[in-house]
Design an enzyme around this catalytic site. Sequence first.
Site, PDB file in Angstrom:
ATOM      1  N   GLY A  91      44.765  38.532  43.334  1.00 58.74           N
ATOM      2  CA  GLY A  91      44.500  38.912  44.764  1.00 58.74           C
ATOM      3  C   GLY A  91      45.121  40.485  45.159  1.00 58.74           C
ATOM      4  O   GLY A  91      44.716  41.272  44.277  1.00 58.74           O
ATOM      5  N   SER A 123      45.172  39.483  37.015  1.00 61.75           N
ATOM      6  CA  SER A 123      45.153  40.428  37.700  1.00 61.75           C
ATOM      7  C   SER A 123      46.391  40.964  38.590  1.00 61.75           C
ATOM      8  O   SER A 123      47.113  41.455  38.076  1.00 61.75           O
ATOM      9  CB  SER A 123      43.893  40.156  38.790  1.00 61.75           C
ATOM     10  N   ALA A 124      46.480  40.645  39.879  1.00 66.59           N
ATOM     11  CA  ALA A 124      47.856  40.921  40.560  1.00 66.59           C
ATOM     12  C   ALA A 124      48.929  40.267  39.901  1.00 66.59           C
ATOM     13  O   ALA A 124      50.195  40.646  39.943  1.00 66.59           O
ATOM     14  CB  ALA A 124      47.789  40.293  42.004  1.00 66.59           C
ATOM     15  N   HIS A 160      41.623  45.317  35.262  1.00 72.77           N
ATOM     16  CA  HIS A 160      40.270  45.711  35.572  1.00 72.77           C
ATOM     17  C   HIS A 160      40.051  47.252  35.225  1.00 72.77           C
ATOM     18  O   HIS A 160      39.210  47.749  35.735  1.00 72.77           O
ATOM     19  CB  HIS A 160      40.136  45.398  37.174  1.00 72.77           C
ATOM     20  N   GLU A 195      38.036  44.311  31.386  1.00 70.67           N
ATOM     21  CA  GLU A 195      37.822  42.877  31.831  1.00 70.67           C
ATOM     22  C   GLU A 195      37.563  41.895  30.505  1.00 70.67           C
ATOM     23  O   GLU A 195      36.903  42.449  29.537  1.00 70.67           O
ATOM     24  CB  GLU A 195      36.552  42.819  32.584  1.00 70.67           C
TER      25      GLU A 195
END
Length: 239
Positions: A91, A123-124, A160, A195
């Site tokens: 997020g 991710s985050a 990413h 990715e």
Amino acid sequence: MSRDLLLISTSTTHGTGYLEHAQEEIQHLLKGKRSLLFIPYARPGGISHTDYTAKVQEAFAPWEITVTGVHTYDDPVKAVNEAEAVFIGGGNTFVLLRQLYANKLVQPLQQRAGKGMPYMGTSAGTNVAGKTIGTTNDMPVVHVKTFDALQLVPFNINPHYLDPEPDSTHMGETRETRIAEFHQHNRQPVVGLREGSMLRIKGDKIALLGPLPARIFLQGQKPLEFMPGDDIGFLLDAV
């Protein structure tokens, strides 16, 4: 430090379901565990903590792992201190870090993960495992009092990570350019995770996993490419 970490670039790759591409490594990380504490603070797309947690519960149900959102506890610090394992999802990194500090979870997470509690991030959630969040791709939609993150590893991560398109006419900055700007003011290495890639960190060992190489940036040096299976344990000695 008795690290037991799985730091994933993204929760979903093209053509796969949520966490599907990392299923084998997640099962290895959580082997023998029956419960997982999920921290949904990053709220991708602004979805509720409840809806985000439900998505994670659905993904882990086939593995017979019970997922509980930290937001359901009256005492989130106690929840972290008693957790078998923790997962922090993706997020907005700024929103996530602000909530971790607001709920006084930074130190408990550092202590538990430092003693070997399995920690998984996407991710985050991978961003905040690093030294700072200074190499996130996210917009600073909220103010944070510090960029200092959980510091489970002594380097930064850029999930990413994207390479420039060879035929693109876009004249803006590339990810590599942005990371070079970061290194004008900061010393720690930065791992560009493409990715589908992930870092499996066990004690003082790092395994790069997934189908693609990682691009590693060291201050004052040309970027380096490391293939899955290469020894990148030197990153844990970063200052």
